[in-house]
Design an enzyme around this catalytic site. Sequence first.
Site, PDB file in Angstrom:
ATOM      1  N   ASN A   1     -10.074   1.899   5.156  1.00 13.98           N
ATOM      2  CA  ASN A   1      -8.717   1.702   5.681  1.00 13.98           C
ATOM      3  C   ASN A   1      -7.685   2.287   4.715  1.00 13.98           C
ATOM      4  O   ASN A   1      -6.556   2.553   5.096  1.00 13.98           O
ATOM      5  CB  ASN A   1      -8.428   0.219   5.964  1.00 13.98           C
ATOM      6  CG  ASN A   1      -8.760  -0.688   4.806  1.00 13.98           C
ATOM      7  OD1 ASN A   1      -9.401  -0.277   3.844  1.00 13.98           O
ATOM      8  ND2 ASN A   1      -8.318  -1.929   4.883  1.00 13.98           N
TER       9      ASN A   1
ATOM     10  N   HIS B   1      -6.113   7.440  -0.185  1.00 15.64           N
ATOM     11  CA  HIS B   1      -5.481   7.760  -1.471  1.00 15.64           C
ATOM     12  C   HIS B   1      -5.355   9.274  -1.587  1.00 15.64           C
ATOM     13  O   HIS B   1      -6.345   9.994  -1.514  1.00 15.64           O
ATOM     14  CB  HIS B   1      -6.296   7.173  -2.622  1.00 15.64           C
ATOM     15  CG  HIS B   1      -6.207   5.672  -2.675  1.00 15.64           C
ATOM     16  ND1 HIS B   1      -6.802   4.909  -3.647  1.00 15.64           N
ATOM     17  CD2 HIS B   1      -5.572   4.796  -1.869  1.00 15.64           C
ATOM     18  CE1 HIS B   1      -6.535   3.627  -3.430  1.00 15.64           C
ATOM     19  NE2 HIS B   1      -5.801   3.535  -2.350  1.00 15.64           N
TER      20      HIS B   1
ATOM     21  N   GLY C   1       0.836  -1.198   0.000  1.00 14.37           N
ATOM     22  CA  GLY C   1       0.000   0.000   0.000  1.00 14.37           C
ATOM     23  C   GLY C   1       0.870   1.248   0.000  1.00 14.37           C
ATOM     24  O   GLY C   1       2.104   1.175   0.067  1.00 14.37           O
ATOM     25  N   ASP C   2       0.198   2.400  -0.144  1.00  9.54           N
ATOM     26  CA  ASP C   2       0.901   3.691  -0.134  1.00  9.54           C
ATOM     27  C   ASP C   2       1.935   3.804  -1.241  1.00  9.54           C
ATOM     28  O   ASP C   2       2.977   4.437  -1.081  1.00  9.54           O
ATOM     29  CB  ASP C   2       1.553   3.932   1.242  1.00  9.54           C
ATOM     30  CG  ASP C   2       0.535   3.782   2.354  1.00  9.54           C
ATOM     31  OD1 ASP C   2      -0.556   4.318   2.184  1.00  9.54           O
ATOM     32  OD2 ASP C   2       0.830   3.100   3.344  1.00  9.54           O
TER      33      ASP C   2
ATOM     34  N   ARG D   1     -22.611 -13.329   7.571  1.00  8.17           N
ATOM     35  CA  ARG D   1     -23.918 -12.862   7.095  1.00  8.17           C
ATOM     36  C   ARG D   1     -24.709 -12.119   8.159  1.00  8.17           C
ATOM     37  O   ARG D   1     -25.916 -12.286   8.307  1.00  8.17           O
ATOM     38  CB  ARG D   1     -24.727 -14.017   6.484  1.00  8.17           C
ATOM     39  CG  ARG D   1     -24.366 -14.210   5.050  1.00  8.17           C
ATOM     40  CD  ARG D   1     -23.742 -15.484   4.597  1.00  8.17           C
ATOM     41  NE  ARG D   1     -22.852 -16.198   5.425  1.00  8.17           N
ATOM     42  CZ  ARG D   1     -22.645 -17.506   5.337  1.00  8.17           C
ATOM     43  NH1 ARG D   1     -23.327 -18.207   4.461  1.00  8.17           N
ATOM     44  NH2 ARG D   1     -21.767 -18.123   6.105  1.00  8.17           N
TER      45      ARG D   1
ATOM     46  N   GLY E   1       1.164   5.198  -4.054  1.00  6.05           N
ATOM     47  CA  GLY E   1       0.825   6.391  -4.834  1.00  6.05           C
ATOM     48  C   GLY E   1      -0.231   6.104  -5.895  1.00  6.05           C
ATOM     49  O   GLY E   1      -0.267   6.767  -6.931  1.00  6.05           O
TER      50      GLY E   1
ATOM     51  N   GLN F   1      -4.958  -0.771  -1.005  1.00  7.66           N
ATOM     52  CA  GLN F   1      -3.877  -1.505  -0.335  1.00  7.66           C
ATOM     53  C   GLN F   1      -2.840  -1.987  -1.358  1.00  7.66           C
ATOM     54  O   GLN F   1      -2.726  -1.413  -2.421  1.00  7.66           O
ATOM     55  CB  GLN F   1      -4.427  -2.685   0.490  1.00  7.66           C
ATOM     56  CG  GLN F   1      -5.076  -2.271   1.804  1.00  7.66           C
ATOM     57  CD  GLN F   1      -6.450  -1.661   1.604  1.00  7.66           C
ATOM     58  OE1 GLN F   1      -7.222  -2.089   0.771  1.00  7.66           O
ATOM     59  NE2 GLN F   1      -6.746  -0.634   2.376  1.00  7.66           N
TER      60      GLN F   1
HETATM   61  P1  IMP Z   1      -6.556  -3.282   8.210  1.00  9.52           P
HETATM   62  O1  IMP Z   1      -6.657  -3.305   6.728  1.00  9.52           O
HETATM   63  O2  IMP Z   1      -6.977  -1.963   8.816  1.00  9.52           O
HETATM   64  O3  IMP Z   1      -7.229  -4.461   8.849  1.00  9.52           O
HETATM   65  O4  IMP Z   1      -5.004  -3.404   8.605  1.00  9.52           O
HETATM   66  C1  IMP Z   1      -4.250  -4.579   8.320  1.00  9.52           C
HETATM   67  C2  IMP Z   1      -2.850  -4.228   7.873  1.00  9.52           C
HETATM   68  O5  IMP Z   1      -2.905  -3.607   6.610  1.00  9.52           O
HETATM   69  C3  IMP Z   1      -2.121  -3.232   8.777  1.00  9.52           C
HETATM   70  O6  IMP Z   1      -0.742  -3.536   8.750  1.00  9.52           O
HETATM   71  C4  IMP Z   1      -2.366  -1.897   8.116  1.00  9.52           C
HETATM   72  O7  IMP Z   1      -1.374  -0.949   8.435  1.00  9.52           O
HETATM   73  C5  IMP Z   1      -2.305  -2.322   6.658  1.00  9.52           C
HETATM   74  N1  IMP Z   1      -3.083  -1.433   5.765  1.00  9.52           N
HETATM   75  C6  IMP Z   1      -4.403  -1.467   5.534  1.00  9.52           C
HETATM   76  N2  IMP Z   1      -4.756  -0.539   4.638  1.00  9.52           N
HETATM   77  C7  IMP Z   1      -3.643   0.074   4.266  1.00  9.52           C
HETATM   78  C8  IMP Z   1      -3.359   1.112   3.320  1.00  9.52           C
HETATM   79  O8  IMP Z   1      -4.218   1.654   2.632  1.00  9.52           O
HETATM   80  N3  IMP Z   1      -2.062   1.490   3.222  1.00  9.52           N
HETATM   81  C9  IMP Z   1      -1.087   0.893   3.947  1.00  9.52           C
HETATM   82  N4  IMP Z   1      -1.292  -0.071   4.821  1.00  9.52           N
HETATM   83  C10 IMP Z   1      -2.566  -0.484   4.981  1.00  9.52           C
HETATM   84 MG    MG Z   2      -2.372   5.191   1.516  1.00 11.04          MG
END
Ligand code: IMP
Ligand code: MG
Length: 337
Positions: A40, A43, A12-13, A137, A15, A175
Amino acid sequence: MVCRVVVGGFWGDEGKGKIVSYLALRDKVKIGVRGGVGPNAGHTVQYQGETFKLRMLPSAVVNPEARLLLGAGVLVDPSRLLEEVKALKVRGRVGLDPNCAVIEPRHVEADRTGHLAGRIGTTGTGTGPCNSDRVQRKAKTAGEIPELKDFLADVASEVNEALDRGENVLVEGTQGTFLSLYHGTYPYVTSKDVTASAVCSDVGIGPTRVDEVLIVFKAYVTRVGQGPLPGELSWEEAERRGWAETATVTGRRRRAAPFNLELARRAVMLNGATQAAITKLDVLYPECRGATSYESLPQEARKFVSRVEEALGIPVTLLGTGPETFQIVDLEREKGA
Ligand code: IMP
Ligand code: MG
């Protein structure tokens, strides 16, 4: 006509937001549709002097002609969605599949306590507990929530019919590949698969409808939360290199490591990627900042790009040279011209 799916190649991250915003404008897309997990994700889009940190809406929002859809697989936090819709004044353009599951306060609470917060280090946005209720469900769906009534749309039909008409569709994943519940560094992963196949399923398009899978890599690797990160640097070293970042959603420090060819190759395989983007090239090579042509890049940067391209076996088509949407080198366009 192009149906392009954009996914993240690391954790993730990478860009994705910036890349999607650029393509939404360049390709005059009719639909920007978001797959992936839910709020979560954060962007970031910088366009015309404004910065948007999008948690729910597709990054195609910068194109006023684009319809903005959320596929049935996406989790919706109603208050966040309504907030974003209001802030960006896009009410008439947004469509939400009635089957999207809804994040409730109790999901957020559960995500901020116990092993999810501690051992896994989730974003605390309620997505894991909500997906868990969905599988059992027990989750509510967008179709049951009166405040979301005006947004409901048959997203799968809208997307497939747009493709039937020959329109450009941009599918935005969230992600990154190694946060996939199936293919990532389990248990330090998110709550569902996030590779290109899953993103298509989220939206309701079959694999035969996809023309391009664009995988986005950052010029170095970052990761937030727990779990392995090969080649991890100390925070001090990351700071020294200018790779010290803080997370969009949680404000946590992002752990950092150098670009990893082996992981990148595996990510290309898992996603069936046909092209790649590399963002933040200007962080590795400051002379690249703001460059918009390949020719103007320093030789070192070009060498890095060639090395990646060779190792991946797919063309690198876009290079990010700064945070703004148009700070980009577009090799697809350069080669086509
Ligand atoms: P969750 O998705 O919030 O359940 O987090 C699970 C793992 O995924 C953790 O390590 C978060 O930091 C990582 N994570 C979830 N979404 C992102 C994202 O958009 N960018 C970076 N890390 C993410
Ligand atoms: Mg991000």
